[in-house]
Scaffold this motif. Sequence first.
Motif, PDB file in Angstrom:
ATOM      1  N   ASN A  48      15.065 -79.242  56.335  1.00 37.23           N
ATOM      2  CA  ASN A  48      15.237 -79.726  55.170  1.00 37.23           C
ATOM      3  C   ASN A  48      14.130 -79.107  54.009  1.00 37.23           C
ATOM      4  O   ASN A  48      13.012 -79.119  54.491  1.00 37.23           O
ATOM      5  N   VAL A  49      14.667 -79.255  52.814  1.00 39.52           N
ATOM      6  CA  VAL A  49      13.799 -78.764  51.610  1.00 39.52           C
ATOM      7  C   VAL A  49      12.526 -79.656  51.613  1.00 39.52           C
ATOM      8  O   VAL A  49      11.307 -79.268  51.495  1.00 39.52           O
ATOM      9  N   ASN A  50      12.558 -81.016  51.990  1.00 46.52           N
ATOM     10  CA  ASN A  50      11.565 -81.868  51.445  1.00 46.52           C
ATOM     11  C   ASN A  50      10.317 -81.548  52.646  1.00 46.52           C
ATOM     12  O   ASN A  50       9.236 -81.945  52.373  1.00 46.52           O
ATOM     13  N   THR A  51      10.611 -81.092  53.917  1.00 48.74           N
ATOM     14  CA  THR A  51       9.819 -80.981  54.799  1.00 48.74           C
ATOM     15  C   THR A  51       9.020 -79.824  54.518  1.00 48.74           C
ATOM     16  O   THR A  51       7.750 -79.908  54.641  1.00 48.74           O
ATOM     17  N   ILE A  52       9.476 -78.525  53.669  1.00 49.43           N
ATOM     18  CA  ILE A  52       8.639 -77.636  53.360  1.00 49.43           C
ATOM     19  C   ILE A  52       7.934 -78.185  52.290  1.00 49.43           C
ATOM     20  O   ILE A  52       6.825 -77.917  52.006  1.00 49.43           O
ATOM     21  N   LYS A  53       8.582 -78.946  51.163  1.00 50.69           N
ATOM     22  CA  LYS A  53       7.571 -79.389  50.130  1.00 50.69           C
ATOM     23  C   LYS A  53       6.475 -80.454  50.549  1.00 50.69           C
ATOM     24  O   LYS A  53       5.238 -80.170  50.130  1.00 50.69           O
ATOM     25  N   HIS A  54       6.750 -81.035  51.653  1.00 46.91           N
ATOM     26  CA  HIS A  54       5.336 -81.924  52.312  1.00 46.91           C
ATOM     27  C   HIS A  54       4.269 -81.044  52.745  1.00 46.91           C
ATOM     28  O   HIS A  54       3.143 -81.298  52.527  1.00 46.91           O
ATOM     29  N   SER A  55       4.773 -80.003  53.523  1.00 42.89           N
ATOM     30  CA  SER A  55       3.716 -78.929  54.064  1.00 42.89           C
ATOM     31  C   SER A  55       3.215 -78.327  53.023  1.00 42.89           C
ATOM     32  O   SER A  55       1.844 -78.118  53.011  1.00 42.89           O
ATOM     33  N   TYR A  56       3.843 -77.755  51.981  1.00 41.53           N
ATOM     34  CA  TYR A  56       3.007 -77.096  50.822  1.00 41.53           C
ATOM     35  C   TYR A  56       2.216 -78.246  50.023  1.00 41.53           C
ATOM     36  O   TYR A  56       1.162 -77.507  49.744  1.00 41.53           O
ATOM     37  N   ALA A  57       2.679 -79.257  49.745  1.00 45.08           N
ATOM     38  CA  ALA A  57       1.842 -80.294  49.053  1.00 45.08           C
ATOM     39  C   ALA A  57       0.692 -80.558  49.655  1.00 45.08           C
ATOM     40  O   ALA A  57      -0.434 -80.724  49.073  1.00 45.08           O
ATOM     41  N   GLN A  58       0.593 -80.668  51.276  1.00 46.61           N
ATOM     42  CA  GLN A  58      -0.524 -81.110  52.059  1.00 46.61           C
ATOM     43  C   GLN A  58      -1.466 -79.612  51.852  1.00 46.61           C
ATOM     44  O   GLN A  58      -2.732 -79.990  51.753  1.00 46.61           O
ATOM     45  N   LEU A  59      -1.159 -78.567  52.083  1.00 43.11           N
ATOM     46  CA  LEU A  59      -1.797 -77.370  51.818  1.00 43.11           C
ATOM     47  C   LEU A  59      -2.382 -77.073  50.386  1.00 43.11           C
ATOM     48  O   LEU A  59      -3.591 -76.817  50.356  1.00 43.11           O
ATOM     49  N   GLU A  60      -1.797 -77.516  49.654  1.00 47.82           N
ATOM     50  CA  GLU A  60      -2.210 -77.468  48.187  1.00 47.82           C
ATOM     51  C   GLU A  60      -3.544 -78.368  47.854  1.00 47.82           C
ATOM     52  O   GLU A  60      -4.446 -78.025  47.337  1.00 47.82           O
ATOM     53  N   THR A  61      -3.303 -79.576  48.463  1.00 43.74           N
ATOM     54  CA  THR A  61      -4.270 -80.545  48.385  1.00 43.74           C
ATOM     55  C   THR A  61      -5.538 -80.255  48.784  1.00 43.74           C
ATOM     56  O   THR A  61      -6.613 -80.324  48.596  1.00 43.74           O
ATOM     57  N   GLU A  62      -5.311 -79.566  50.080  1.00 44.32           N
ATOM     58  CA  GLU A  62      -6.447 -78.905  51.008  1.00 44.32           C
ATOM     59  C   GLU A  62      -7.073 -77.536  50.468  1.00 44.32           C
ATOM     60  O   GLU A  62      -7.993 -76.996  50.974  1.00 44.32           O
TER      61      GLU A  62
END
Length: 127
Positions: A48-62
């Motif tokens: 799911n696209v939302n799973t990738i979005k979640h990963s990328y969002a966390q990586l951006e926050t970090e």
Amino acid sequence: MIFVDNKSRVPIYEQIKEQIVMLVNTGIYKPGDRLPSIRNLSNQLNINVNTIKHSYAQLETEGVINSVQGKGVFIAENPLENERIVKGVLDDLDRMVRSAMARGVSKEQIKDLIDRIYETGENYDKC
């Protein structure tokens, strides 16, 4: 380069996040390199696209990646020098070691596992 183990207890978004950090750590991804788009990675991994979005969002926050509107997602400058990443990993490790201690796992068993992982890269299951 990125793969998902559907049998793992680790959530898929975490697997993706950890693999991107590992690819940066090993020099495969360098600062400024462009990551696959959310849609492309979703299609490639068949998730799911939302799973990738979640990963990328966390990586951006970090601070590991930066999103540039209309251009894509890129590896940040000095992403692994980010103290938040190290602190997050150490916090996770602290919780796991305390849980292992509470369940009777000895200090020697933990040390042996850590040594084995650093020397061979193998999981506990494979040893």
